[in-house]
Design a protein around this motif. Structure first.
Motif, PDB file in Angstrom:
ATOM      1  N   ASN A 176       0.827  -1.217   0.000  1.00  0.00           N
ATOM      2  CA  ASN A 176       0.000   0.000   0.000  1.00  0.00           C
ATOM      3  C   ASN A 176       0.851   1.252   0.000  1.00  0.00           C
ATOM      4  O   ASN A 176       0.599   2.182  -0.771  1.00  0.00           O
ATOM      5  N   ARG A 177       1.844   1.308   0.864  1.00  0.00           N
ATOM      6  CA  ARG A 177       2.696   2.496   0.963  1.00  0.00           C
ATOM      7  C   ARG A 177       3.440   2.723  -0.340  1.00  0.00           C
ATOM      8  O   ARG A 177       3.487   3.836  -0.868  1.00  0.00           O
TER       9      ARG A 177
ATOM     10  N   ALA B 126       2.709   5.948  -2.991  1.00  0.00           N
ATOM     11  CA  ALA B 126       3.798   6.853  -3.385  1.00  0.00           C
ATOM     12  C   ALA B 126       3.962   6.863  -4.900  1.00  0.00           C
ATOM     13  O   ALA B 126       4.138   7.917  -5.507  1.00  0.00           O
ATOM     14  N   GLU B 127       3.887   5.700  -5.513  1.00  0.00           N
ATOM     15  CA  GLU B 127       4.023   5.613  -6.964  1.00  0.00           C
ATOM     16  C   GLU B 127       2.862   6.313  -7.665  1.00  0.00           C
ATOM     17  O   GLU B 127       3.057   7.038  -8.634  1.00  0.00           O
ATOM     18  N   ALA B 128       1.656   6.113  -7.173  1.00  0.00           N
ATOM     19  CA  ALA B 128       0.476   6.725  -7.788  1.00  0.00           C
ATOM     20  C   ALA B 128       0.485   8.240  -7.624  1.00  0.00           C
ATOM     21  O   ALA B 128       0.016   8.966  -8.497  1.00  0.00           O
TER      22      ALA B 128
ATOM     23  N   ALA C  99       1.060  10.897 -13.631  1.00  0.00           N
ATOM     24  CA  ALA C  99       0.335  11.972 -14.304  1.00  0.00           C
ATOM     25  C   ALA C  99      -1.104  11.556 -14.625  1.00  0.00           C
ATOM     26  O   ALA C  99      -1.910  12.384 -15.007  1.00  0.00           O
ATOM     27  N   THR C 100      -1.417  10.286 -14.464  1.00  0.00           N
ATOM     28  CA  THR C 100      -2.754   9.769 -14.758  1.00  0.00           C
ATOM     29  C   THR C 100      -3.581   9.699 -13.479  1.00  0.00           C
ATOM     30  O   THR C 100      -3.182  10.183 -12.438  1.00  0.00           O
ATOM     31  N   SER C 101      -4.708   9.045 -13.553  1.00  0.00           N
ATOM     32  CA  SER C 101      -5.613   8.903 -12.428  1.00  0.00           C
ATOM     33  C   SER C 101      -4.926   8.223 -11.247  1.00  0.00           C
ATOM     34  O   SER C 101      -4.389   7.127 -11.377  1.00  0.00           O
TER      35      SER C 101
ATOM     36  N   ALA D 152      -4.319   1.141  -8.210  1.00  0.00           N
ATOM     37  CA  ALA D 152      -4.882  -0.195  -8.414  1.00  0.00           C
ATOM     38  C   ALA D 152      -3.984  -1.038  -9.325  1.00  0.00           C
ATOM     39  O   ALA D 152      -3.758  -2.228  -9.057  1.00  0.00           O
ATOM     40  N   ASP D 153      -3.465  -0.423 -10.394  1.00  0.00           N
ATOM     41  CA  ASP D 153      -2.556  -1.137 -11.298  1.00  0.00           C
ATOM     42  C   ASP D 153      -1.284  -1.550 -10.567  1.00  0.00           C
ATOM     43  O   ASP D 153      -0.788  -2.659 -10.737  1.00  0.00           O
TER      44      ASP D 153
END
Length: 122
Positions: free
Chosen positions: A36-37, A41-43, A47-49, A55-56
């Motif tokens: 999760n962490r 951080a990656e999400a 630049a996208t949703s 989720a990806d």
């Protein structure tokens, strides 16, 4: 929104049973990383949703952890180096760990196949 909530539930279930692995730790089990962490951080950097990216990421991390679990006992001493490498910068990633092991392990990079074919008479 629903997809992100499902992804969070899955990762909490996967990571709640064990503490975070320390990079220097050696074990006969796949280390436990905080998916999760790492994915939040990656999400956040994407630049996208945010929700789709998270989720990806969770899906990729869960799949990588599953694949590692299937191969872990067959891997050699390079596991420790790859655990350290996959934890650089504070983020711990099963995808990065899997990539490191694929690049350095004969059973994943085809070296065993090449060695076997070289040993056979031509």
């Amino acid at each position: 929104m629903k997809l992100a909530a499902i992804a969070i539930v899955i990762t909490v279930a996967l990571s709640s049973a064990a503490a975070l692995a320390q990079p220097g730790e050696t074990s006969d089990q796949v280390p436990t990383f905080d998916i999760n962490r790492n994915c939040r951080a990656e999400a956040a950097d994407a630049a996208t949703s945010f929700q789709q990216e998270e989720a990806d990421c969770v899906r990729d991390e869960v799949n990588a952890k599953k694949q590692l679990g299937q191969e872990w006992s067959k891997l050699g001493p390079n596991k420790r180096d790859c655990i350290v490498e996959s934890s650089i910068g504070g983020d711990q990633s099963y995808v990065e760990l899997l990539t490191c092991l694929e690049m350095s392990s004969p059973q994943w990079n085809g070296a065993e196949d090449r060695a076997a074919s070289n040993a056979e008479p031509h």
